[in-house]
Design a protein around this motif. Structure first.
Motif, PDB file in Angstrom:
ATOM      1  N   ALA A 137     -46.928  47.169 -19.840  1.00 27.12           N
ATOM      2  CA  ALA A 137     -47.729  46.171 -19.098  1.00 27.12           C
ATOM      3  C   ALA A 137     -47.003  44.840 -18.928  1.00 27.12           C
ATOM      4  CB  ALA A 137     -49.093  45.974 -19.778  1.00 27.12           C
ATOM      5  N   PHE A 174     -49.007  47.579 -24.985  1.00 33.74           N
ATOM      6  CA  PHE A 174     -49.653  48.639 -24.223  1.00 33.74           C
ATOM      7  C   PHE A 174     -48.745  49.870 -24.101  1.00 33.74           C
ATOM      8  CE2 PHE A 174     -52.089  44.968 -23.096  1.00 33.74           C
ATOM      9  CZ  PHE A 174     -53.376  45.449 -22.938  1.00 33.74           C
ATOM     10  N   GLN A 175     -49.386  50.989 -23.833  1.00 35.15           N
ATOM     11  CA  GLN A 175     -48.661  52.261 -23.722  1.00 35.15           C
ATOM     12  C   GLN A 175     -47.563  52.174 -22.656  1.00 35.15           C
ATOM     13  OE1 GLN A 175     -51.325  55.525 -23.123  1.00 35.15           O
ATOM     14  NE2 GLN A 175     -49.732  57.049 -23.301  1.00 35.15           N
ATOM     15  N   ASP A 213     -50.766  50.574 -28.536  1.00 35.94           N
ATOM     16  CA  ASP A 213     -51.320  51.830 -28.016  1.00 35.94           C
ATOM     17  C   ASP A 213     -50.163  52.771 -27.692  1.00 35.94           C
ATOM     18  OD1 ASP A 213     -53.016  53.739 -27.055  1.00 35.94           O
ATOM     19  OD2 ASP A 213     -53.477  52.712 -25.178  1.00 35.94           O
TER      20      ASP A 213
END
Lengths: 249, 232
Positions: free
Chosen positions: A88, A84-85, A162
């Motif tokens: 997370a 995740f960007q 991402d």
């Protein structure tokens, strides 16, 4: 390999993705690029199954998403890894526990075997010295590396990232890009990266899809993107002064 | 949300671990504040009763009786639950809300884990021990009243006789029925606000406030309905 056939996705009455057709190849780093709001994240979430598509088809190694029941979808999810960007990572778990988490939740392996597998991937991302650190004690780059280790610890067929190097300094961003690229080759994963970072595009873009306003405008690779001949692609690519210089030289 | 929380269970060992963690965070960690509040409010209730029962025609045992009834019927189950809507409720909504905005819930979903079962189910189960907290509150509220009466000069014997007089076990049952319903509200309403949160860090704070607002209102309405059904 993931094949996307005539994919449409809308929210309320607005189409966010229009008739997307493409193939993401196995063992390659596939990049989805485009400006903010172009539909990159929505496409990634459709591929992950987090969003239902309105029409079209997604085929995962020949298995069509429309033919899958909920059990098959769950099985497919377990063959996916995601970076995740914002990484997370789970705040209350240390590095080892974070990487071991999917193994704890989804496998029946004994604790020694789980630790062995988690440690193998932690070593792969060069974090063996930070096993007991909590995410809050790690730098952004280290957090991304833990996220990568956690994403690949289940040996996924598909890896989704991402914007994996957003918020990182250029040197660390290159390290993360290279790490993802190496892991893709090493384990023969179909990797799909969402990015608007031209460094990543030039460094690791073996298959690049350019989106604008929910439409696929262009597809190629890091060699052809600088001479795409497409005005919209050029406008995006040459907005970076560095790339302008590269082109000039 | 509740239906999904009770389906597609995570591994039993993991759930046990989560349940024990939630018992610690939601129940055991609430005991100190509940104890302090109950003890002092029990004392205040007894003093106010004494103040209003100054007539020599009224027995001093009424102070103990009225304090017991106030604490068991209303103060411990209802008002402590509203205080818990602030403590436990904001903890639940902000912890789940933070997981939502930092994509940790998405990470669970991508792994093929039922995030509602992993995050909300253990909280609902842990809150089944909430009546234990209310029992402590009832006990300390009455003890607080006793000590306040000793300091005020009202004979302890009269207070003790008062808390023993006309005891109706049904009132305790009514109180525990309310408490169990409130425990479910305390676990689920804030979880809903946290889980379905949209936005960023600022919205976590807003969700926390909203969850306190709605949990309190729902508790007060349910309190009225249960009282109407069981006592009217």
């Amino acid at each position: 390999m993931i094949e996307v056939i005539s994919l449409h996705k809308k929210f309320d009455q607005d189409y966010i993705l229009n008739d997307i057709n493409t193939v993401f190849e196995k063992g390659k780093t596939n990049l989805i690029i485009g400006q903010s709001g172009s539909g990159k994240t929505v496409l990634l979430k459709c591929l992950l199954g987090l969003y239902n598509i309105n029409s079209g088809e997604i085929s995962y190694d020949g298995i069509h998403s429309s033919e899958m029941d909920s059990n098959n979808k769950l099985k497919l999810r377990r063959e996916m890894g995601m970076v995740f960007q914002g990484s997370a990572l789970f705040d209350s778990l240390n590095v080892l526990e974070n990487v071991r988490f999917p193994l704890d939740m989804l496998t029946q392996l004994d604790i020694d075997e789980k630790n062995k597998r988690a440690l193998k991937f932690i070593e792969r991302v060069n974090l063996s010295n930070s096993l007991n650190k909590l995410p809050s004690e790690l730098s952004g780059g280290m957090q991304k590396r833990v996220a990568i280790a956690r994403a690949v610890v289940m040996n996924p067929k598909y890896l989704f990232c991402d914007e994996p190097n957003s918020g990182l300094d250029p040197k660390t961003a290159i390290i993360i890009d290279k790490l993802i690229n190496e892991i893709t080759k090493e384990y023969g994963i179909t990797t799909i990266i969402n990015s608007h970072d031209m460094n990543s595009v030039i460094e690791i873009g073996e298959n690049i899809i350019f989106l604008k306003n929910g439409n696929k405008i262009w597809q190629g690779n890091n060699k052809s993107i600088l001479n795409s001949g497409n005005n919209e692609v050029n406008e995006f690519v040459y907005s970076s002064k560095l790339v302008q210089k590269l082109k000039g030289s | 949300m509740i239906r999904i929380s009770f389906s597609k269970y995570c591994k039993r060992k993991i759930l046990y671990k989560q349940i024990f963690k939630e018992i610690n965070d939601l129940v055991l960690d609430s005991i100190p504040i509940v104890s302090i509040l109950s003890f002092f409010i029990g004392g205040v209730v007894a003093i106010q009763m004494a103040l209003n029962l100054e007539s020599p025609l009224l027995s001093k045992t009424l102070i103990g009786f009225a304090t017991r009834q106030s604490v068991i019927l209303e103060f411990a189950p209802t008002f402590i639950s509203i205080i818990m809507a602030g403590k436990v409720g904001s903890y639940i909504s902000s912890s789940i809300g933070t997981m939502r905005v930092t994509e940790q819930i998405d990470a669970l979903e991508v792994m093929g884990i039922n995030s509602l079962n992993y995050l909300v189910f253990p909280k609902i189960i842990a809150m089944l021990l909430y009546p234990f907290v209310i029992t402590i509150s009832m006990f300390l509220g009455i003890i607080g009243g006793l000590l306040a009466m000793q300091l005020t000069g009202v004979p302890s014997e009269a207070y003790i006789e008062g808390i023993q007089s006309d005891f109706d076990g049904y009132h305790v049952t009514y109180s525990y029925v309310k408490t169990l319903v409130f425990s479910f509200v305390l676990a689920t309403v804030p979880a809903f606000h946290g889980y379905y949160l949209k936005g960023g860090a600022l919205d976590v704070g807003k969700a926390s406030t909203q969850s306190f607002y709605w949990t309190s209102i729902i508790i007060i309405i349910i309190n009225y309905i249960i009282t109407q059904l069981l006592l009217a």
